[in-house]
Design a protein around this motif. Structure first.
Motif, PDB file in Angstrom:
ATOM      1  N   THR B  65      21.289   3.824 -23.099  1.00 35.45           N
ATOM      2  CA  THR B  65      21.911   4.474 -24.247  1.00 35.45           C
ATOM      3  C   THR B  65      22.234   3.449 -25.329  1.00 35.45           C
ATOM      4  O   THR B  65      22.013   3.691 -26.517  1.00 35.45           O
ATOM      5  CB  THR B  65      23.193   5.204 -23.806  1.00 35.45           C
ATOM      6  OG1 THR B  65      22.842   6.172 -22.838  1.00 35.45           O
ATOM      7  CG2 THR B  65      23.867   5.880 -24.973  1.00 35.45           C
ATOM      8  N   ASP B 193      18.298  10.936 -25.758  1.00 40.23           N
ATOM      9  CA  ASP B 193      19.068  10.346 -24.674  1.00 40.23           C
ATOM     10  C   ASP B 193      19.287  11.391 -23.586  1.00 40.23           C
ATOM     11  O   ASP B 193      20.160  12.239 -23.713  1.00 40.23           O
ATOM     12  CB  ASP B 193      20.402   9.832 -25.215  1.00 40.23           C
ATOM     13  CG  ASP B 193      21.122   8.969 -24.205  1.00 40.23           C
ATOM     14  OD1 ASP B 193      20.597   8.801 -23.093  1.00 40.23           O
ATOM     15  OD2 ASP B 193      22.204   8.467 -24.523  1.00 40.23           O
ATOM     16  N   GLU B 194      18.502  11.365 -22.566  1.00 40.08           N
ATOM     17  CA  GLU B 194      18.571  12.327 -21.459  1.00 40.08           C
ATOM     18  C   GLU B 194      18.728  13.753 -21.987  1.00 40.08           C
ATOM     19  O   GLU B 194      19.699  14.424 -21.685  1.00 40.08           O
ATOM     20  CB  GLU B 194      19.751  11.981 -20.539  1.00 40.08           C
ATOM     21  CG  GLU B 194      19.658  10.576 -19.981  1.00 40.08           C
ATOM     22  CD  GLU B 194      20.821  10.275 -19.045  1.00 40.08           C
ATOM     23  OE1 GLU B 194      21.182  11.189 -18.282  1.00 40.08           O
ATOM     24  OE2 GLU B 194      21.341   9.155 -19.072  1.00 40.08           O
TER      25      GLU B 194
HETATM   26 MG   LIG Z   1      23.282   6.778 -20.957  1.00 36.55          MG
END
Ligand SMILES: [Mg+2]
Ligand SMILES: Nc1ncnc2c1ncn2[C@@H]1O[C@H](COP(=O)(O)OP(=O)(O)O)[C@@H](O)[C@H]1O
Lengths: 288, 276
Positions: B65, B193-194
């Protein structure tokens, strides 16, 4: 599933007792409120009339009405809000959005606001008298009373607004930044609308305080009960009027009751209005 | 506009067939990132290729991240975060004094782990960023709104309730709205991000299909914990690992190589499920 019947009953009893206590507390609180309302209504209803609201007081308030006092009260409130809101809300924005929460600047500002919030109102009154009335030469006037009240409102308005802004999820700020929105745009379009109910709630508490304030106004806006001609005239606030009638004017009890009833009605109206306002704001933001 | 609500309206592939002739769009050089002096990411250098999907994989806390946020300078928002090294986007240093952060973030869209639509109407969610970037013509905004909602496959589901609150959508729909919102600004790069990890498997599948369809048109960097997903959608993969709370890049290469014939033993262990 496998617990004994005794354990289950014990748990049930404990739940019941806890619930009962909570209900009792709620009942007590509402009871106090209703008792106060009923008492006020019984004492003031007979005296409260259209004439009472539209006539100026005569004979030190024993006869006549409270027209001039209502006008003074609203003017003082208006001055206080106009002076306090921009200062308080911009401070809150600074504290919540612009400086890191743990910075020494933020901490010292917050500390001084806490101290300010704890100062007794009579002290504000003396300060207002010395600073606004004498030093700035505003005399006993609605302006100096309103400005003194503004000082009192600053900590309340600032801390409620800051808490409201902090309660807005960080994801809005992050998404806004990731979309290349400026800080100002994020603030005006997303964060302030999301915090609007909290701002309105803080405003309400502040208005309630201001309307009920007596001591701070005693030395600043004075207790002349004539209709004010300008902001530089002295004007008597409603709470001060009630105080004066019940303490210094024999035979003023009926008027005092009616004025107190009026004050409570005023507070209720402002409450309902502000709640509607906050709700409307939230809805409008969703609909447009 | 096409009458089929689910028709895909993206233009033809602009970057050529993905990854035949890799052309770096983002060049990260010796990136070191710390929080409060503690190094979270140590000396990472890698290229992100134009028009390709690059997957970042690795255990939690290895700095994926942080790496992603450094690319669009979201790390600027974290006061305790410090960055060394250079990041070039289209050969321009993003930390250069002349670089306009708002313009940079317009070029580089970002989608977060948790769907984060604004508490506004669906229409306004897309119009607000457009307005702020100077697209104010109502017609134009409406046209872009329809295009991007079609692109994410949401048009058919919401075209009759654009004025409803975005918060009334389901999680998967909210995430697709967030992707649409990012696409509306016509970015070159998408950082994700995911994006599927907060969604149920079906919604996750829908978003995954969507990402596949975006391939070639956008340069995509996606963080995912789902190795199977990374394998399905990515052209390139970067494997991060965390050692003594410091993240580092272990291996970067073609997705197929990372998963089938990695150079590092650690990578092999991770992708085969033995570690992490
Ligand atoms: Mg993360
Ligand atoms: N805002 C922050 N402040 C301090 N430390 C942070 C912050 N964000 C992340 N970190 C630290 O940086 C490291 C990497 O985090 P992160 O980039 O979120 O990893 P990942 O996304 O791979 O799970 C972690 O050790 C985490 O504790």
């Amino acid at each position: 599933m496998f617990e004994s019947a005794a354990l289950r009953t014990r748990r049930k009893i404990r739940d019941c007792v806890a619930q009962g206590l909570i209900y009792l507390a709620v009942m007590l609180v509402s009871l106090v409120f209703f008792w106060l309302l009923v008492d006020l209504a019984r004492g003031g209803m007979t005296h409260l009339s259209w004439a009472f609201l539209t006539e100026s007081p005569r004979d030190a308030g024993r006869a006549g009405g409270i027209a001039s006092i209502l006008v003074s009260t609203l003017l003082i409130l208006l001055v206080a809000l106009v002076a306090a809101i921009p200062l308080a809300w911009s401070t809150a924005i600074l504290l919540a959005e612009l400086v890191p929460a743990e910075s020494s600047f933020g901490r010292s500002v917050r500390f001084s606001l806490h101290v300010l919030a704890g100062v007794p109102s009579i002290v504000f009154g003396l300060f207002g008298n010395a600073f606004f009335s004498i030093y700035l030469g505003l005399g006993f006037s609605i302006l100096s009373g309103g400005l003194t009240l503004a000082c009192m409102l600053l900590p309340i308005l600032t801390s409620t607004a800051e808490a409201g802004l902090r309660a807005v999820p960080d994801s809005y700020r992050l998404s806004a930044a990731a979309l290349g929105l400026s800080r100002t745009a994020a603030l005006t379009h997303l964060i302030l609308p999301a915090a609007a109910p909290a701002l309105a709630a803080g405003l309400l508490i502040g208005i309630g305080r201001a309307l009920a304030e007596t001591a701070a106004l005693l030395f600043t806006s004075g207790y002349v009960d004539r209709m004010p001609g300008s902001l530089l005239d002295s004007g008597r606030a409603l709470a001060l009027h009630i105080f004066d009638l019940s303490m210094n004017v024999p035979g003023g009890d009926e008027s005092a009751y009616a004025s107190a009833l009026m004050l409570v009605i005023l507070l209720l109206c402002i409450n309902i209005l502000a709640m509607k306002l906050a709700y409307g704001l939230q809805r409008k933001k969703i609909m447009t | 506009m096409n009458d089929d609500p689910d028709a895909f309206t993206l233009g033809p592939l602009q970057a050529g067939p993905p990854c035949c002739e890799p052309q770096p769009l983002i060049q990260v050089r010796n990136l070191t990132l710390h929080y409060d002096g503690k190094t979270a990411l140590d000396n990472v250098s890698l290229d992100i290729y134009k028009g390709c999907i690059t997957a970042l994989i690795g255990p939690s806390g290895c700095g994926k991240t942080s790496f992603l946020s450094a690319i669009n300078r979201m790390t600027d928002l974290i006061p305790c975060c410090g960055i060394d090294g250079r990041i070039l986007v289209d050969n321009q240093d993003i930390h250069h004094r002349d670089c306009d952060v708002q313009a940079l973030r317009r070029r580089i869209g970002m989608v977060f782990q948790k769907p984060a639509p604004f508490p506004l109407s669906i229409r306004r969610n897309i119009a607000l960023p457009l307005n702020e970037h100077g697209v104010t013509q109502k017609k134009e905004v409406a046209a872009i709104t329809e295009t991007v909602l079609r692109d994410v496959g949401l048009w058919g589901e919401v075209c009759d309730r654009l004025d409803a609150s975005a918060l009334s959508l389901s999680g998967g729909q909210q995430q697709r709205l967030c992707i649409a919102r990012a696409l509306a600004l016509n970015p070159e790069i998408l950082l994700m991000d995911e994006p599927c990890s907060a969604l149920d498997p079906i919604a996750s599948g829908v978003v995954e299909d969507l990402i596949c369809r975006l391939q070639g048109r956008y340069t995509i960097v996606i963080v995912t914990h789902n190795l199977a997903q990374a394998r399905r959608i990515a052209n390139y993969a970067a494997f991060f690992w965390v050692r003594e709370r410091t993240g580092q890049l272990v291996e970067f290469g073609r997705c197929r190589h990372i998963f089938e014939s990695p150079r590092e033993a650690l990578t092999a262990a991770y992708v085969n499920g033995a570690r992490g």
